[in-house]
Design a protein around this motif. Structure first.
Motif, PDB file in Angstrom:
ATOM      1  N   ILE A 333      16.586   0.547   1.308  1.00 32.48           N
ATOM      2  CA  ILE A 333      15.449  -0.433   1.382  1.00 32.48           C
ATOM      3  C   ILE A 333      14.286   0.364   1.149  1.00 32.48           C
ATOM      4  O   ILE A 333      13.098   0.033   0.500  1.00 32.48           O
ATOM      5  CB  ILE A 333      15.254  -1.411   2.710  1.00 32.48           C
ATOM      6  CG1 ILE A 333      16.467  -2.311   2.685  1.00 32.48           C
ATOM      7  CG2 ILE A 333      14.190  -2.162   2.576  1.00 32.48           C
ATOM      8  CD1 ILE A 333      16.670  -3.167   3.650  1.00 32.48           C
ATOM      9  N   ALA A 334      14.106   1.781   1.741  1.00 33.83           N
ATOM     10  CA  ALA A 334      12.950   2.474   2.084  1.00 33.83           C
ATOM     11  C   ALA A 334      12.420   2.756   0.660  1.00 33.83           C
ATOM     12  O   ALA A 334      11.065   2.650   0.376  1.00 33.83           O
ATOM     13  CB  ALA A 334      13.465   3.969   2.555  1.00 33.83           C
ATOM     14  N   SER A 338       8.471   1.061   0.097  1.00 35.53           N
ATOM     15  CA  SER A 338       7.568   2.106  -0.097  1.00 35.53           C
ATOM     16  C   SER A 338       6.479   1.933  -1.089  1.00 35.53           C
ATOM     17  O   SER A 338       5.306   2.156  -0.758  1.00 35.53           O
ATOM     18  CB  SER A 338       8.121   3.673   0.267  1.00 35.53           C
ATOM     19  OG  SER A 338       8.955   3.737  -0.800  1.00 35.53           O
ATOM     20  N   ILE A 339       7.121   1.820  -2.088  1.00 35.13           N
ATOM     21  CA  ILE A 339       6.231   1.783  -3.556  1.00 35.13           C
ATOM     22  C   ILE A 339       5.493   0.371  -3.328  1.00 35.13           C
ATOM     23  O   ILE A 339       4.278   0.468  -3.552  1.00 35.13           O
ATOM     24  CB  ILE A 339       7.099   1.777  -4.860  1.00 35.13           C
ATOM     25  CG1 ILE A 339       8.014   2.829  -4.860  1.00 35.13           C
ATOM     26  CG2 ILE A 339       6.415   1.302  -6.115  1.00 35.13           C
ATOM     27  CD1 ILE A 339       9.011   3.024  -6.020  1.00 35.13           C
ATOM     28  N   ILE A 340       6.136  -0.698  -2.723  1.00 30.93           N
ATOM     29  CA  ILE A 340       5.160  -1.851  -2.720  1.00 30.93           C
ATOM     30  C   ILE A 340       4.197  -1.630  -1.590  1.00 30.93           C
ATOM     31  O   ILE A 340       3.196  -2.129  -1.904  1.00 30.93           O
ATOM     32  CB  ILE A 340       6.185  -3.091  -2.012  1.00 30.93           C
ATOM     33  CG1 ILE A 340       7.288  -3.339  -3.450  1.00 30.93           C
ATOM     34  CG2 ILE A 340       5.576  -4.317  -1.943  1.00 30.93           C
ATOM     35  CD1 ILE A 340       8.451  -4.248  -3.176  1.00 30.93           C
ATOM     36  N   PHE A 341       4.768  -0.933  -0.632  1.00 31.47           N
ATOM     37  CA  PHE A 341       3.677  -1.223   0.523  1.00 31.47           C
ATOM     38  C   PHE A 341       2.593  -0.275   0.056  1.00 31.47           C
ATOM     39  O   PHE A 341       1.349  -0.364   0.676  1.00 31.47           O
ATOM     40  CB  PHE A 341       4.173  -0.689   1.906  1.00 31.47           C
ATOM     41  CG  PHE A 341       4.904  -1.891   2.475  1.00 31.47           C
ATOM     42  CD1 PHE A 341       4.098  -3.014   2.912  1.00 31.47           C
ATOM     43  CD2 PHE A 341       6.326  -1.639   3.144  1.00 31.47           C
ATOM     44  CE1 PHE A 341       4.845  -3.887   3.514  1.00 31.47           C
ATOM     45  CE2 PHE A 341       6.936  -2.763   3.496  1.00 31.47           C
ATOM     46  CZ  PHE A 341       6.383  -3.751   3.906  1.00 31.47           C
ATOM     47  N   TYR A 345      -1.358  -1.369   0.044  1.00 31.01           N
ATOM     48  CA  TYR A 345      -2.226  -0.525   1.062  1.00 31.01           C
ATOM     49  C   TYR A 345      -3.348  -0.027   0.023  1.00 31.01           C
ATOM     50  O   TYR A 345      -4.555  -0.032   0.592  1.00 31.01           O
ATOM     51  CB  TYR A 345      -1.297   0.514   1.434  1.00 31.01           C
ATOM     52  CG  TYR A 345      -2.263   1.657   2.247  1.00 31.01           C
ATOM     53  CD1 TYR A 345      -2.649   2.777   1.818  1.00 31.01           C
ATOM     54  CD2 TYR A 345      -2.788   1.399   3.665  1.00 31.01           C
ATOM     55  CE1 TYR A 345      -3.370   3.708   2.121  1.00 31.01           C
ATOM     56  CE2 TYR A 345      -3.599   2.241   4.069  1.00 31.01           C
ATOM     57  CZ  TYR A 345      -3.817   3.583   3.494  1.00 31.01           C
ATOM     58  OH  TYR A 345      -4.753   4.406   4.201  1.00 31.01           O
ATOM     59  N   ARG A 346      -3.251   0.499  -0.983  1.00 34.16           N
ATOM     60  CA  ARG A 346      -4.233   0.983  -1.741  1.00 34.16           C
ATOM     61  C   ARG A 346      -5.268  -0.132  -2.195  1.00 34.16           C
ATOM     62  O   ARG A 346      -6.363  -0.147  -1.945  1.00 34.16           O
ATOM     63  CB  ARG A 346      -3.610   1.676  -2.939  1.00 34.16           C
ATOM     64  CG  ARG A 346      -3.127   2.953  -2.819  1.00 34.16           C
ATOM     65  CD  ARG A 346      -3.911   3.997  -2.064  1.00 34.16           C
ATOM     66  NE  ARG A 346      -4.964   4.171  -3.327  1.00 34.16           N
ATOM     67  CZ  ARG A 346      -4.883   5.221  -4.086  1.00 34.16           C
ATOM     68  NH1 ARG A 346      -3.781   6.060  -4.452  1.00 34.16           N
ATOM     69  NH2 ARG A 346      -5.998   5.635  -5.124  1.00 34.16           N
ATOM     70  N   LYS A 347      -4.703  -1.228  -2.549  1.00 33.73           N
ATOM     71  CA  LYS A 347      -5.528  -2.445  -2.982  1.00 33.73           C
ATOM     72  C   LYS A 347      -6.347  -2.884  -1.800  1.00 33.73           C
ATOM     73  O   LYS A 347      -7.534  -3.067  -2.011  1.00 33.73           O
ATOM     74  CB  LYS A 347      -4.465  -3.417  -3.548  1.00 33.73           C
ATOM     75  CG  LYS A 347      -5.284  -4.905  -3.971  1.00 33.73           C
ATOM     76  CD  LYS A 347      -4.304  -5.852  -4.308  1.00 33.73           C
ATOM     77  CE  LYS A 347      -4.941  -7.151  -4.935  1.00 33.73           C
ATOM     78  NZ  LYS A 347      -3.991  -8.121  -5.282  1.00 33.73           N
TER      79      LYS A 347
END
Length: 577
Positions: A333-334, A338-341, A345-347
């Protein structure tokens, strides 16, 4: 002469008691009880005269008490540390600890803590001034005020021992400035300690009284007092080193004043012997202290090692369990999560930065606009000739200015739409005092670290603006020593504000002094009521305060009590925050 007991030989009982408390604290894993043990060790070293060792133990107790928050024990500890720093000649640090003790005493609203704190402040200032005290009238009045406040709270609690102690302090202070009240105060203290049958402090009081007699040119009465004190010392078999040393010193002073040099020399020889005993006691005390510190450090090292071992085993076990159960699932899952989050996060970070800049820009523009309005009102007032109109314009300008200060705090602060009350309140009050030309008002702030949202900070700032304006106009006008006190604290999700001045108070003496609630304003100071009509009307300022308190969903009242330490009006407000 009775056998003299040194400070060291009088300490086994205190040492055993401190050790018992320490053992119980470690057995029950009670940190507050352990702090009490460190406090008792510190007191023991104070009696031995080893103030540096005492301060070490007081600091250990402080590291436990401070994270627990305000308490009577913490205030008491700061008083002890202030006394110690005072004995070590570090007056600045002593004053710092005494101030902390007083602030905590007011926050917890403990009369006993206030008694201790005011006493500590008086002692520190008295020591700092030293021989200069009689020549510095303002400083002397400050020391005297602390002792009188201490006396007030002792009488309020009907604390006979406390009244006796503060009587000694006042008597000694009056002796230094040659005030005739010295002897009556010391006689009162002696009478109270005699009733309490406290022989040691009774003898010490008699020594202070003998010094007063010598200062006021009554050597024979001084000699009778010292002789009586020595007889009591012998009869009661007190065997206390410090008292014996003080008696010999007083006899030397008397014989020098009366010109009996032979007897003075004999007493000086006795003093020399006592000093030799002190030196031996200091040597033995150093050895004892080293043994105690070694045992204490050994116990602490063992306890820390055990804690580290337990924590390490627990962490290892937890990590092994989690690793076994979740390693495969987390690995799959990581990567995807991690890519999605990261993208989210940047947005969110970009949006947050934009919103933050917009809010700051908004507050900045509002502040600038309010400053423009304030400047326009100031220009308009300069063109007016009618004093009533100029007064109204000036008060309106101050109200606008308080809102401008808030918006400045909002865009300067580290939290959006929130303001730190300490900085905000100080700036509002200083602005009003500056506007009215009161630069020498003694202003005291007791404000906790509180932040408020703008919708509550604005009405609060306007209320404080109105109260400060009123004080400038009516409390400070004919007042030689104007004082203004503001305290604000948060407790049980409520904010409590108290604003007090030392002006003439409420003008109607027929009213109950305990409280004047917000529902009736006809008999309060002239600025709070307009008397032009047959029926007294509420002024705009008071209407504004009522409306602002309703906006805060709070309650308030005014107090004016002649039985208090100082006169004046006290405004109290509480609201949810």
């Amino acid at each position: 002469m009775a056998q003299v007991t040194t400070p060291l030989t009088a300490q086994p009982e205190r040492l055993n008691h401190a050790r018992e408390v320490e053992r119980e604290a470690r057995a029950t894993n009670d940190s507050l009880l352990l702090a009490e043990a460190w406090y008792l060790y510190g007191k023991m070293y104070v009696f031995m005269g080893d103030y540096k060792a005492a301060q070490t133990y007081f600091l250990k107790a402080l590291r436990i008490h401070e994270p627990q928050g305000n308490s009577s024990e913490l205030s008491r500890l700061y008083v002890r540390m202030s006394e110690n720093e005072d004995r070590l000649g570090r007056s600045k640090q002593a004053l710092h600890y005494a101030d902390l003790s007083l602030k905590i005493a007011w926050r917890i609203r403990s009369d006993m803590a206030l008694i201790r704190a005011y006493g500590a402040l008086g002692h520190v200032y008295e020591t700092m001034l030293g021989a200069e005290l009689p020549r510095k009238r303002a400083a002397y009045e400050k020391v005297l005020s602390y002792y009188l406040k201490r006396e007030f709270f002792c009488k309020k609690l009907n604390d006979t021992a406390g009244i006796a102690e503060v009587s000694i302090e006042l008597g000694t202070l009056f002796t230094k400035v040659k005030d005739p009240r010295a002897i009556p105060y010391l006689q009162k203290a002696l009478y109270l300690f005699t009733l309490k049958k406290k022989d040691a402090i009774r003898i010490k009081t008699m020594m202070h009284l003998a010094s007063a007699y010598l200062a006021f040119g009554k050597p024979e009465q001084a000699y009778q007092t010292i002789t009586k004190a020595e007889n009591i010392y012998m009869i009661k078999k007190l065997d206390e080193y410090e008292i014996r040393l003080g008696l010999e010193t007083q006899f030397v002073n008397y014989f020098e004043v009366s010109g009996q040099w032979k007897k003075a020399f004999e007493r000086l020889r006795k003093l020399d012997k006592l000093e030799k005993i002190r030196l031996l006691a200091d040597r033995d005390g150093a050895i004892t202290r080293l043994n105690i510190e070694y045992e204490t450090e050994k116990k602490e090292a063992l306890l820390n090692a055990q804690k580290k071992e337990i924590n390490l085993n627990g962490r290892n076990l937890t990590l092994q369990q989690r690793f076994t159960v979740t390693i495969f699932g987390l690995f799959i899952i990581a990567t995807g999560m991690s890519i999605i989050f990261f993208r989210l996060y940047r947005k969110n970070q970009r949006i947050s930065r934009n919103n933050e800049e917009l809010v700051k820009e908004q507050n900045h523009r509002v502040k600038n606009n309010l400053q423009v309005v304030s400047s326009l009102l100031s220009l308009q007032s300069k063109r007016l000739t009618d004093e009533t109109a100029k007064k109204a314009i000036q008060e309106s300008r101050l109200r606008v200015q308080s809102m401008a200060i808030l918006h400045q705090r909002l865009y300067d602060g580290d939290k959006l739409a929130e303001a730190h009350l300490d900085e905000f309140i100080r700036e509002v009050i200083e602005g009003v005092l500056k506007a009215y030309g009161y630069h020498s008002v003694e202003t005291q702030f007791f404000i906790d670290d509180i932040t408020l949202t703008a919708d509550k900070a604005i009405p609060l700032g306007l209320i404080i603006n109105e109260l400060t304006t009123n004080a400038c106009k009516y409390a400070f006008a004919d007042n030689e020593n104007p004082e203004f006190t503001i305290s604000c604290c948060r407790k049980n999700n409520k904010i409590y504000l108290i604003v007090a001045d030392n002006g003439p108070g409420l003008i109607d003496t027929r009213m109950e002094p305990s409280s004047i609630l917000g529902s009736s304003w006809a008999d309060i100071r002239p600025d709070w009521a307009d008397s032009g009509a047959t029926t007294v009307n509420i002024s705009f300022g008071m209407q504004l305060i009522q409306a602002l308190v309703e906006q805060l969903s709070g309650t308030y009242k005014f107090n004016s009590d002649a039985r208090a330490v100082s006169t004046g009006v006290v405004f109290k407000l509480e609201f949810k925050g």
